[in-house]
Design an enzyme around this catalytic site. Structure first.
Site, mmCIF file in Angstrom:
data_model
loop_
_atom_site.group_PDB
_atom_site.id
_atom_site.type_symbol
_atom_site.label_atom_id
_atom_site.label_comp_id
_atom_site.label_asym_id
_atom_site.label_seq_id
_atom_site.Cartn_x
_atom_site.Cartn_y
_atom_site.Cartn_z
ATOM 1 N N THR A 141 -20.455 -6.492 37.600
ATOM 2 C CA THR A 141 -19.611 -7.288 38.236
ATOM 3 C C THR A 141 -20.005 -8.461 38.248
ATOM 4 O O THR A 141 -21.252 -8.570 38.047
ATOM 5 C CB THR A 141 -19.493 -6.541 39.876
ATOM 6 O OG1 THR A 141 -20.846 -6.902 40.423
ATOM 7 C CG2 THR A 141 -18.973 -5.454 39.948
ATOM 8 N N HIS A 142 -19.170 -9.603 38.203
ATOM 9 C CA HIS A 142 -19.542 -11.023 38.091
ATOM 10 C C HIS A 142 -20.232 -11.218 36.882
ATOM 11 O O HIS A 142 -21.088 -12.052 36.712
ATOM 12 C CB HIS A 142 -20.453 -11.481 39.337
ATOM 13 C CG HIS A 142 -19.823 -10.986 40.648
ATOM 14 N ND1 HIS A 142 -19.192 -12.055 41.153
ATOM 15 C CD2 HIS A 142 -20.148 -9.954 41.522
ATOM 16 C CE1 HIS A 142 -18.700 -11.267 42.610
ATOM 17 N NE2 HIS A 142 -19.326 -10.214 42.534
ATOM 18 N N SER B 129 -18.454 -17.338 7.947
ATOM 19 C CA SER B 129 -18.538 -18.637 8.154
ATOM 20 C C SER B 129 -18.535 -19.397 6.917
ATOM 21 O O SER B 129 -19.208 -18.962 6.013
ATOM 22 C CB SER B 129 -19.376 -19.177 9.165
ATOM 23 O OG SER B 129 -19.698 -20.568 8.899
ATOM 24 N N LYS C 11 -23.156 -15.554 9.517
ATOM 25 C CA LYS C 11 -22.195 -15.448 10.825
ATOM 26 C C LYS C 11 -21.156 -13.922 10.253
ATOM 27 O O LYS C 11 -20.898 -13.913 9.336
ATOM 28 C CB LYS C 11 -21.053 -16.538 10.933
ATOM 29 C CG LYS C 11 -21.962 -17.795 11.713
ATOM 30 C CD LYS C 11 -22.230 -17.381 12.831
ATOM 31 C CE LYS C 11 -21.180 -17.289 13.912
ATOM 32 N NZ LYS C 11 -20.583 -18.667 14.154
ATOM 33 N N ASN D 22 -17.975 -13.042 12.215
ATOM 34 C CA ASN D 22 -17.125 -13.496 13.478
ATOM 35 C C ASN D 22 -16.036 -12.341 14.048
ATOM 36 O O ASN D 22 -15.436 -11.826 12.930
ATOM 37 C CB ASN D 22 -16.381 -14.840 13.303
ATOM 38 C CG ASN D 22 -17.483 -16.068 12.953
ATOM 39 O OD1 ASN D 22 -18.635 -15.986 13.672
ATOM 40 N ND2 ASN D 22 -17.064 -16.965 12.149
ATOM 41 N N GLU E 206 -10.464 -12.356 18.779
ATOM 42 C CA GLU E 206 -10.415 -13.679 19.448
ATOM 43 C C GLU E 206 -8.862 -14.096 19.219
ATOM 44 O O GLU E 206 -7.963 -14.488 20.064
ATOM 45 C CB GLU E 206 -11.066 -14.677 18.604
ATOM 46 C CG GLU E 206 -12.561 -14.542 18.949
ATOM 47 C CD GLU E 206 -13.350 -15.369 17.852
ATOM 48 O OE1 GLU E 206 -13.116 -16.710 17.673
ATOM 49 O OE2 GLU E 206 -14.474 -14.942 17.472
ATOM 50 N N TYR F 261 28.185 -16.811 31.169
ATOM 51 C CA TYR F 261 27.743 -17.163 30.033
ATOM 52 C C TYR F 261 27.559 -18.617 29.827
ATOM 53 O O TYR F 261 28.556 -19.307 30.399
ATOM 54 C CB TYR F 261 28.488 -16.483 28.746
ATOM 55 C CG TYR F 261 27.724 -16.967 27.298
ATOM 56 C CD1 TYR F 261 26.647 -16.095 26.738
ATOM 57 C CD2 TYR F 261 28.148 -18.141 26.727
ATOM 58 C CE1 TYR F 261 25.704 -16.852 25.756
ATOM 59 C CE2 TYR F 261 27.451 -18.561 25.609
ATOM 60 C CZ TYR F 261 26.283 -18.083 25.121
ATOM 61 O OH TYR F 261 25.490 -18.296 24.043
ATOM 62 N N GLN G 247 21.476 -18.882 24.564
ATOM 63 C CA GLN G 247 21.119 -18.400 23.098
ATOM 64 C C GLN G 247 19.549 -18.645 22.888
ATOM 65 O O GLN G 247 18.913 -18.023 21.951
ATOM 66 C CB GLN G 247 21.774 -19.515 22.375
ATOM 67 C CG GLN G 247 21.486 -19.330 20.717
ATOM 68 C CD GLN G 247 22.742 -20.182 20.046
ATOM 69 O OE1 GLN G 247 23.900 -19.696 19.941
ATOM 70 N NE2 GLN G 247 22.163 -21.219 19.364
ATOM 71 N N LYS H 131 16.626 -15.332 22.444
ATOM 72 C CA LYS H 131 16.222 -14.836 21.467
ATOM 73 C C LYS H 131 14.858 -15.122 20.567
ATOM 74 O O LYS H 131 14.148 -14.200 20.617
ATOM 75 C CB LYS H 131 17.398 -14.696 20.450
ATOM 76 C CG LYS H 131 18.508 -13.723 20.643
ATOM 77 C CD LYS H 131 19.890 -13.800 19.604
ATOM 78 C CE LYS H 131 20.700 -14.954 20.224
ATOM 79 N NZ LYS H 131 21.099 -14.809 21.742
HETATM 80 N N1 ARG Z 1 25.091 -17.331 19.425
HETATM 81 C C1 ARG Z 1 25.439 -17.043 20.647
HETATM 82 C C2 ARG Z 1 24.180 -16.789 21.451
HETATM 83 O O1 ARG Z 1 23.284 -16.219 20.868
HETATM 84 C C3 ARG Z 1 26.586 -16.368 20.554
HETATM 85 C C4 ARG Z 1 27.273 -16.288 22.017
HETATM 86 C C5 ARG Z 1 28.054 -17.428 21.780
HETATM 87 N N2 ARG Z 1 29.018 -17.425 22.956
HETATM 88 C C6 ARG Z 1 29.603 -18.643 23.017
HETATM 89 N N3 ARG Z 1 30.663 -18.706 24.194
HETATM 90 N N4 ARG Z 1 29.389 -20.029 22.344
HETATM 91 O O2 ARG Z 1 24.129 -16.699 22.764
#
Ligand code: ARG
Length: 462
Positions: free
Chosen positions: A154-155, A276, A282, A284, A289, A316, A321, A324
């Site tokens: 601990t610590h 290294s 070394k 590593n 890491e 929306y 967008q 993603k």
């Molecule tokens: N490429 C757009 C996205 O990833 C798709 C949806 C587009 N919809 C719109 N109303 N422009 O969100």
């Protein structure tokens, strides 16, 4: 090519097109986009919204596009606005008017939501499998080192003796919780948004349950506004991935320390170490890491998702967008880290003698000495104080509790007898810690077996 040309008189400028486009990062969902479109076309035909013939034509066209992409015959156009636009455009190019019928009672808003969910559902399973593999390796190693004594900290100060197997199992427990979090996240992700359309559903007589069944969803989303504007499933998945990275990062940090000359508890296999360019001696722990470092990316991705979502009104908005790149990066990073980490741990050489040597120093058995007094009638607080005095005396005499003469013990507290040496021997200190969840070798062996069985069970789960 844009899908929304009707009311516009001018072309998008090149820079605006590039800024607006998501094809560079959403083309990885081409399979899911085609899968979603095939199910949608199927439903449209079945419900009589388009003719059976058009439906079949669309489905065949989409299947051909998929096989052409896969065989390399068709390249995804990097200039397209997004993967949805590209595939619909390509379909229409190939089959004409029927291609234009595909988007009946659908919007890219519900299309993108369904694509991302289809894509992420598979990724949750993939991450689950990788985490489970790691748990399997941990359980195997924990059993192997169930009686290897090491200092518990601990610590970062030596505290009480434990076993290396016990230490490993702690990480196994964390990862088991991660698997359960992944399963949980999957449950909530499993609602199909298709049929929410742009935001307000549709006047066409669609059958959402039917499409959901075709796509393997557990059910449909209940509210069309929520269906197209919800990204909780990205945030939740990223949060689970972040917690996984916390665990991998802590584990990495320990491995890095254990590899140092100061500890030398383990040695990584050459295949998972680097040298290294200037210091010939070394070796590593770069992989560990990097895993520790990459946790930062995943936390950043989670923060991106939270921040993107926090201020946008229903339903929306194009901000979404941005979901993603963040979630894909988090998933890719975690998968990569697990893929490197598991074999690194599996091939790691453990150095039990060094662990034991470290456990023998630092008065790691002081609690056991105090406990001995308590078991012989001295109140714990007094026993604690007496043992503290003994430790101070040892430091003065440059010795340890095992080698301190009994007279010294008796001078501090007359209850002491020779029997105390038995209680403070390192092996006894560990093997007597048999409270459930503790480090005693027999318990660790059992826990490791249970964990291995659990990991195996998880591997065969659907
Ligand atoms: N490429 C757009 C996205 O990833 C798709 C949806 C587009 N919809 C719109 N109303 N422009 O969100």
């Amino acid at each position: 090519m844009q899908l929304w040309k009707g009311r516009f008189k001018k072309e998008l400028s090149k820079t605006t097109n590039d800024f607006n486009s998501s094809i560079s990062f959403d083309s990885r969902m081409y399979r899911e986009d085609i899968e979603g479109s095939i199910a949608h076309a199927n439903m449209l035909g079945r419900c009589g919204i388009i003719s059976e013939e058009s439906s079949k034509d669309i489905i065949e066209g989409l299947k051909k596009i998929q096989s052409d992409i896969e065989s390399g015959k068709l390249t995804i156009d990097p200039e397209a606005e997004d993967i949805h636009t590209f595939i619909e455009g390509e379909l229409t190019k190939r089959i004409g008017d029927n291609g234009k019928r595909l988007h009946t009672s659908r919007s890219r808003n519900d299309q993108v939501a369904v694509d991302v969910k289809l894509y992420l559902k598979k990724e949750v399973e993939a991450v689950k499998k990788l985490v489970t593999d790691l748990i399997g390796v941990i359980a195997k190693k924990a059993e192997e080192y169930s009686d290897t004594v090491m200092p518990g900290y601990t610590h970062l100060q030596r505290a009480q003796p434990i076993t290396f197997g016990h230490h490993l199992l702690a990480y196994g427990e964390m990862l088991l919780r991660d698997v359960s979090r992944l399963s949980d996240c999957l449950k909530r992700m499993d609602e199909m948004p298709l049929g929410s359309c742009a935001l307000a559903g549709t006047t066409y007589p669609i059958d959402r349950e039917y499409t959901a069944g075709l796509l393997g969803f557990d059910g449909v989303t209940n509210n069309s506004l929520d269906g197209v504007s919800d990204r909780d499933y990205c945030i939740e998945f990223a949060s689970v991935l972040s917690i996984i990275m916390v665990h991998l990062s802590r584990f990495s940090e320990e491995i890095i320390m254990w590899c140092s000359w100061e500890f030398k508890f383990v040695e990584l296999d050459d295949a998972f170490s680097t040298g290294s360019s200037i210091m010939p001696q070394k070796k590593n722990p770069d992989i560990a890491e990097l895993v520790r470092g990459k946790s930062g990316r995943v936390f950043g991705d989670t923060m991106t998702l939270l921040t993107v979502m926090k201020g946008i009104p229903l339903a929306y908005n194009k901000d979404m967008q941005e979901d993603k790149e963040a979630i894909f990066d988090a998933v890719d990073t975690v998968k990569m880290c697990l893929t490197a980490f598991t074999p690194m741990l599996d091939t790691m050489r453990v150095l039990p003698q060094n662990m034991r040597k470290a456990a023998a120093g630092g008065f790691i058995n002081a609690t056991d000495c105090a406990d001995w007094l308590t078991k012989n009638g001295v109140p714990f607080r007094d026993a604690y104080k007496a043992t503290g005095e003994l430790v101070a005396r040892c430091i003065e005499l440059n010795t340890d509790l095992e080698n301190l003469p009994i007279e010294e013990y008796k001078a501090v507290c007359e209850v002491f007898s020779e029997d105390v040496y038995n209680a403070i021997s390192l092996d006894n200190c560990v093997s007597r810690r048999t409270s459930f969840g503790g480090p005693a070798p027999e318990l660790v062996k059992e826990q490791a077996k249970r964990m291995a069985a659990k990991a195996e069970e998880l591997q065969v789960e659907p």
